[in-house]
Write a protein that holds these residues in place. Structure first.
Motif, PDB file in Angstrom:
ATOM      1  N   TRP A 147      34.429  -2.468   0.625  1.00 43.82           N
ATOM      2  CA  TRP A 147      34.665  -3.018  -0.714  1.00 43.82           C
ATOM      3  C   TRP A 147      35.664  -4.169  -0.646  1.00 43.82           C
ATOM      4  CZ3 TRP A 147      39.351  -2.375  -3.644  1.00 43.82           C
ATOM      5  CH2 TRP A 147      39.294  -2.943  -4.923  1.00 43.82           C
ATOM      6  N   LEU A 148      36.741  -3.988   0.121  1.00 45.44           N
ATOM      7  CA  LEU A 148      37.741  -5.045   0.248  1.00 45.44           C
ATOM      8  C   LEU A 148      37.148  -6.289   0.897  1.00 45.44           C
ATOM      9  CD1 LEU A 148      40.808  -2.874   1.329  1.00 45.44           C
ATOM     10  CD2 LEU A 148      40.516  -4.080  -0.860  1.00 45.44           C
ATOM     11  N   ALA A 149      36.261  -6.090   1.874  1.00 42.44           N
ATOM     12  CA  ALA A 149      35.646  -7.214   2.572  1.00 42.44           C
ATOM     13  C   ALA A 149      34.623  -7.946   1.703  1.00 42.44           C
ATOM     14  CB  ALA A 149      34.982  -6.732   3.852  1.00 42.44           C
ATOM     15  N   ASN A 150      33.933  -7.223   0.817  1.00 43.50           N
ATOM     16  CA  ASN A 150      32.875  -7.817  -0.006  1.00 43.50           C
ATOM     17  C   ASN A 150      33.287  -8.092  -1.440  1.00 43.50           C
ATOM     18  OD1 ASN A 150      30.513  -7.870   1.821  1.00 43.50           O
ATOM     19  ND2 ASN A 150      30.929  -5.671   1.910  1.00 43.50           N
ATOM     20  N   GLY A 151      34.410  -7.499  -1.861  1.00 38.95           N
ATOM     21  CA  GLY A 151      34.812  -7.608  -3.263  1.00 38.95           C
ATOM     22  C   GLY A 151      35.489  -8.861  -3.545  1.00 38.95           C
ATOM     23  N   ALA A 192      26.577  -2.535  -0.937  1.00 37.41           N
ATOM     24  CA  ALA A 192      27.372  -3.172   0.116  1.00 37.41           C
ATOM     25  C   ALA A 192      28.571  -2.316   0.523  1.00 37.41           C
ATOM     26  CB  ALA A 192      27.849  -4.550  -0.328  1.00 37.41           C
ATOM     27  N   TRP A 193      29.049  -1.463  -0.365  1.00 43.31           N
ATOM     28  CA  TRP A 193      30.196  -0.630  -0.010  1.00 43.31           C
ATOM     29  C   TRP A 193      30.019   0.858  -0.295  1.00 43.31           C
ATOM     30  CZ3 TRP A 193      31.206  -4.782  -3.498  1.00 43.31           C
ATOM     31  CH2 TRP A 193      31.250  -4.438  -4.839  1.00 43.31           C
ATOM     32  N   LEU A 194      28.816   1.279  -0.584  1.00 47.75           N
ATOM     33  CA  LEU A 194      28.535   2.709  -0.683  1.00 47.75           C
ATOM     34  C   LEU A 194      27.921   3.185   0.627  1.00 47.75           C
ATOM     35  CD1 LEU A 194      27.064   3.119  -4.277  1.00 47.75           C
ATOM     36  CD2 LEU A 194      29.349   3.700  -3.477  1.00 47.75           C
ATOM     37  N   VAL A 195      28.369   4.312   1.113  1.00 44.47           N
ATOM     38  CA  VAL A 195      27.825   4.872   2.353  1.00 44.47           C
ATOM     39  C   VAL A 195      27.334   6.294   2.080  1.00 44.47           C
ATOM     40  CG1 VAL A 195      29.240   3.476   3.911  1.00 44.47           C
ATOM     41  CG2 VAL A 195      30.126   5.652   3.111  1.00 44.47           C
ATOM     42  N   ALA A 196      26.279   6.668   2.780  1.00 47.22           N
ATOM     43  CA  ALA A 196      25.761   8.033   2.656  1.00 47.22           C
ATOM     44  C   ALA A 196      26.832   9.010   3.140  1.00 47.22           C
ATOM     45  CB  ALA A 196      24.488   8.190   3.472  1.00 47.22           C
ATOM     46  N   ASP A 197      27.035  10.060   2.374  1.00 51.13           N
ATOM     47  CA  ASP A 197      28.029  11.070   2.720  1.00 51.13           C
ATOM     48  C   ASP A 197      27.522  12.422   2.227  1.00 51.13           C
ATOM     49  OD1 ASP A 197      30.213  12.779   2.986  1.00 51.13           O
ATOM     50  OD2 ASP A 197      31.654  11.279   2.360  1.00 51.13           O
ATOM     51  N   PRO A 198      26.998  13.246   3.126  1.00 53.39           N
ATOM     52  CA  PRO A 198      26.430  14.527   2.703  1.00 53.39           C
ATOM     53  C   PRO A 198      27.454  15.482   2.079  1.00 53.39           C
ATOM     54  CG  PRO A 198      26.497  14.378   5.101  1.00 53.39           C
ATOM     55  CD  PRO A 198      26.918  13.048   4.566  1.00 53.39           C
ATOM     56  N   GLU A 199      28.744  15.264   2.337  1.00 53.62           N
ATOM     57  CA  GLU A 199      29.765  16.142   1.772  1.00 53.62           C
ATOM     58  C   GLU A 199      30.237  15.696   0.392  1.00 53.62           C
ATOM     59  OE1 GLU A 199      32.874  17.306   4.467  1.00 53.62           O
ATOM     60  OE2 GLU A 199      31.568  16.904   6.168  1.00 53.62           O
ATOM     61  N   ALA A 200      29.884  14.494  -0.020  1.00 58.67           N
ATOM     62  CA  ALA A 200      30.267  14.001  -1.341  1.00 58.67           C
ATOM     63  C   ALA A 200      29.355  14.637  -2.388  1.00 58.67           C
ATOM     64  CB  ALA A 200      30.155  12.488  -1.386  1.00 58.67           C
ATOM     65  N   PRO A 201      29.875  14.933  -3.573  1.00 57.23           N
ATOM     66  CA  PRO A 201      29.068  15.581  -4.604  1.00 57.23           C
ATOM     67  C   PRO A 201      27.786  14.828  -4.966  1.00 57.23           C
ATOM     68  CG  PRO A 201      31.365  15.566  -5.244  1.00 57.23           C
ATOM     69  CD  PRO A 201      31.257  14.747  -3.995  1.00 57.23           C
ATOM     70  N   ASN A 202      27.833  13.505  -4.975  1.00 52.45           N
ATOM     71  CA  ASN A 202      26.636  12.728  -5.322  1.00 52.45           C
ATOM     72  C   ASN A 202      25.940  12.153  -4.089  1.00 52.45           C
ATOM     73  OD1 ASN A 202      28.410  10.755  -4.595  1.00 52.45           O
ATOM     74  ND2 ASN A 202      28.217   9.558  -6.464  1.00 52.45           N
ATOM     75  N   GLY A 203      26.398  12.561  -2.897  1.00 48.11           N
ATOM     76  CA  GLY A 203      25.761  12.119  -1.653  1.00 48.11           C
ATOM     77  C   GLY A 203      26.183  10.755  -1.161  1.00 48.11           C
ATOM     78  N   ALA A 204      27.163  10.125  -1.831  1.00 45.60           N
ATOM     79  CA  ALA A 204      27.630   8.799  -1.413  1.00 45.60           C
ATOM     80  C   ALA A 204      29.139   8.717  -1.560  1.00 45.60           C
ATOM     81  CB  ALA A 204      26.972   7.714  -2.246  1.00 45.60           C
ATOM     82  N   ALA A 205      29.745   7.895  -0.717  1.00 44.06           N
ATOM     83  CA  ALA A 205      31.189   7.662  -0.769  1.00 44.06           C
ATOM     84  C   ALA A 205      31.437   6.167  -0.867  1.00 44.06           C
ATOM     85  CB  ALA A 205      31.878   8.226   0.473  1.00 44.06           C
ATOM     86  N   PHE A 252      46.157   3.455   1.631  1.00 47.09           N
ATOM     87  CA  PHE A 252      44.870   3.955   1.139  1.00 47.09           C
ATOM     88  C   PHE A 252      44.934   4.276  -0.343  1.00 47.09           C
ATOM     89  CE2 PHE A 252      41.377   7.375   1.776  1.00 47.09           C
ATOM     90  CZ  PHE A 252      40.363   6.452   1.623  1.00 47.09           C
ATOM     91  N   ASP A 253      46.042   4.848  -0.811  1.00 49.44           N
ATOM     92  CA  ASP A 253      46.162   5.174  -2.232  1.00 49.44           C
ATOM     93  C   ASP A 253      46.150   3.916  -3.094  1.00 49.44           C
ATOM     94  OD1 ASP A 253      48.706   4.955  -0.847  1.00 49.44           O
ATOM     95  OD2 ASP A 253      49.694   5.485  -2.722  1.00 49.44           O
ATOM     96  N   ALA A 254      46.790   2.840  -2.651  1.00 49.78           N
ATOM     97  CA  ALA A 254      46.784   1.588  -3.410  1.00 49.78           C
ATOM     98  C   ALA A 254      45.384   0.973  -3.415  1.00 49.78           C
ATOM     99  CB  ALA A 254      47.793   0.603  -2.824  1.00 49.78           C
ATOM    100  N   GLU A 255      44.669   1.100  -2.306  1.00 53.59           N
ATOM    101  CA  GLU A 255      43.308   0.561  -2.232  1.00 53.59           C
ATOM    102  C   GLU A 255      42.370   1.335  -3.170  1.00 53.59           C
ATOM    103  OE1 GLU A 255      43.682  -0.911   2.420  1.00 53.59           O
ATOM    104  OE2 GLU A 255      42.764   1.018   1.971  1.00 53.59           O
ATOM    105  N   ILE A 256      42.526   2.659  -3.227  1.00 46.33           N
ATOM    106  CA  ILE A 256      41.713   3.477  -4.140  1.00 46.33           C
ATOM    107  C   ILE A 256      42.022   3.090  -5.589  1.00 46.33           C
ATOM    108  CG2 ILE A 256      41.351   5.817  -5.034  1.00 46.33           C
ATOM    109  CD1 ILE A 256      41.749   6.794  -2.105  1.00 46.33           C
ATOM    110  N   SER A 257      43.305   2.944  -5.912  1.00 47.90           N
ATOM    111  CA  SER A 257      43.695   2.538  -7.268  1.00 47.90           C
ATOM    112  C   SER A 257      43.095   1.173  -7.610  1.00 47.90           C
ATOM    113  CB  SER A 257      45.218   2.476  -7.401  1.00 47.90           C
ATOM    114  OG  SER A 257      45.769   3.766  -7.381  1.00 47.90           O
ATOM    115  N   GLY A 258      43.065   0.277  -6.635  1.00 48.16           N
ATOM    116  CA  GLY A 258      42.473  -1.043  -6.856  1.00 48.16           C
ATOM    117  C   GLY A 258      40.996  -0.960  -7.197  1.00 48.16           C
TER     118      GLY A 258
END
Length: 148
Positions: A144-148, A125-138, A108-114
Motif C-alpha cells: 500500500w505504501l509503495a502504490n498509494g 495492488a495491496w490485498l493479499v490472499a490470507d486464509p487466516e483472515a476472516p474475509n480471506g484477504a489481508a 507498523f501501528d502508524a502505518e496501519i493508522s495511515g
C-alpha cells in the motif's frame, strides 16, 4: 490447523484491596524480566487500539491478534473496529519481514493508522490472499505504501 506460538502478553500492575480502598502497585523491577523486542512490538500494537479507532472514524477498536516480524515471517495484526451504528470491520494487516527492534521509517501501528485514515480503500495492488483472515484477504501495508 497448527496453532501459532505468540510471545507472552506483559503482566499489568497488580491491584490489591485494602481497608481504605484499592492500591495499585507494580512488581519490583528485579523480579520482572525486561520485555524483548517481540513483546514490545505486541504491547505497542495492542495499546494502539484507540488510535486505530480514531483513524477509522470508529467508536472503538480491539486488536485481536499481533504477530511480531522476524527474518522468516511478516508482521501481522488483526484489528476489529466498531462504528457508531454497530457495524464492525474485521481487518488483517501484514507488514515487512524484519527484526522487531530494527529501525524503520515508520512503525507498523502508524502505518496501519495511515491506511485506516486514508479511507480503507481495498485495491488488488495491496490485498493479499490470507486464509487466516476472516474475509480471506489481508492488507499488505508495504505494498500500500509503495502504490498509494
Amino acid at each position: 490447523m497448527r496453532r501459532r506460538s505468540l510471545p507472552p502478553v506483559p503482566r499489568a500492575a497488580v491491584e490489591t484491596l485494602t481497608a481504605t480502598g484499592p492500591v495499585t502497585s507494580t512488581p519490583p523491577t528485579d523480579l520482572v524480566p525486561p520485555l524483548d523486542d517481540g513483546q514490545q512490538f505486541v504491547e505497542r500494537l495492542r495499546s494502539a487500539a484507540p488510535a486505530f479507532a480514531r483513524a477509522a472514524g470508529a467508536q472503538s477498536a480491539v486488536v485481536r491478534e499481533v504477530v511480531p516480524p522476524a527474518r522468516h515471517r511478516r508482521s501481522r495484526c488483526r484489528v476489529v473496529v466498531r462504528y457508531e451504528d454497530g457495524t464492525e470491520a474485521d481487518l488483517t494487516f501484514v507488514g515487512e519481514r524484519r527484526r522487531p527492534g530494527a529501525s524503520a521509517r515508520q512503525t507498523f501501528d502508524a502505518e496501519i493508522s495511515g491506511w485506516l485514515a486514508a479511507g480503507q480503500i481495498r485495491d488488488d495492488a495491496w490485498l493479499v490472499a490470507d486464509p487466516e483472515a476472516p474475509n480471506g484477504a489481508a492488507v499488505d501495508i508495504p505494498a500500500w505504501l509503495a502504490n498509494g
